[in-house]
Scaffold this active site. Sequence first.
Site: not given
Length: 242
Positions: A9, A175, A66-68, A196, A37, A92
Amino acid sequence: MPVYAAGGYYYPEDSQGRLQDELKQYRDAGYTRFKMKIGGAALSEDISRIDAALQIVGNAADLAVDANGRFDIPTALEYGRAMRDYGLRWYEEPGDPLDYDLMRALAEEYPHALATGENLFSVRDVVNLVRFGGMRAGRDLFQMDPGLSYGIGEFARMIGVMEQAGFSREALHPHGGHMIALHIVVGLGLGGSEAYPGVFSPFGGYTPSCAISGGMVAPSSAPGFGLEEKPDLAPHIKSLLA
């Protein structure tokens, strides 16, 4: 089962240095594949963060981004063009999970693996993804979350939709990043598990008895999902039984 450490992050201070420190911790814990991210900063800054991460990871094929779901089609394509020469593990959730046209447009141009599906909760959503999302068998990955979908039965039917459309269940990397998802991945013979280890406590990450080595994870022999073996979660479980 193959496992990767998710995190990466943004940090308010020394973002790249702290990103590298985070990845070093995961590497030292036995992880060899990672996810970070993108989309929370300007494209130029995100590219610099990818470069910083690769100084620790080494091989771009071991780093996913990962672009969320933040991008519209032009932005998703712009990022794809900027990242295409890296050969990253996957790109992602570039846009809204129901924007199948965005996925299709990106799949037509971006030559490497795409991943999506963590925010698809039903069989019908997955049917539409395989029909209209441009997903490429043998390349792209699905990430439906068994804990967010409408039960394990619905999740199993999602796998059936994938297989009927010509995708292997090994293309499903759910996920989750917790013990429940890990056991479902192992039990259903899916492609790999997310972890995580540094965030989302007390549910994120695995118990100390889960063996992690060389980018692989093995659940313990604890009954059920083994949640009671997780030191930061066990007190909360105990309080529910008091």
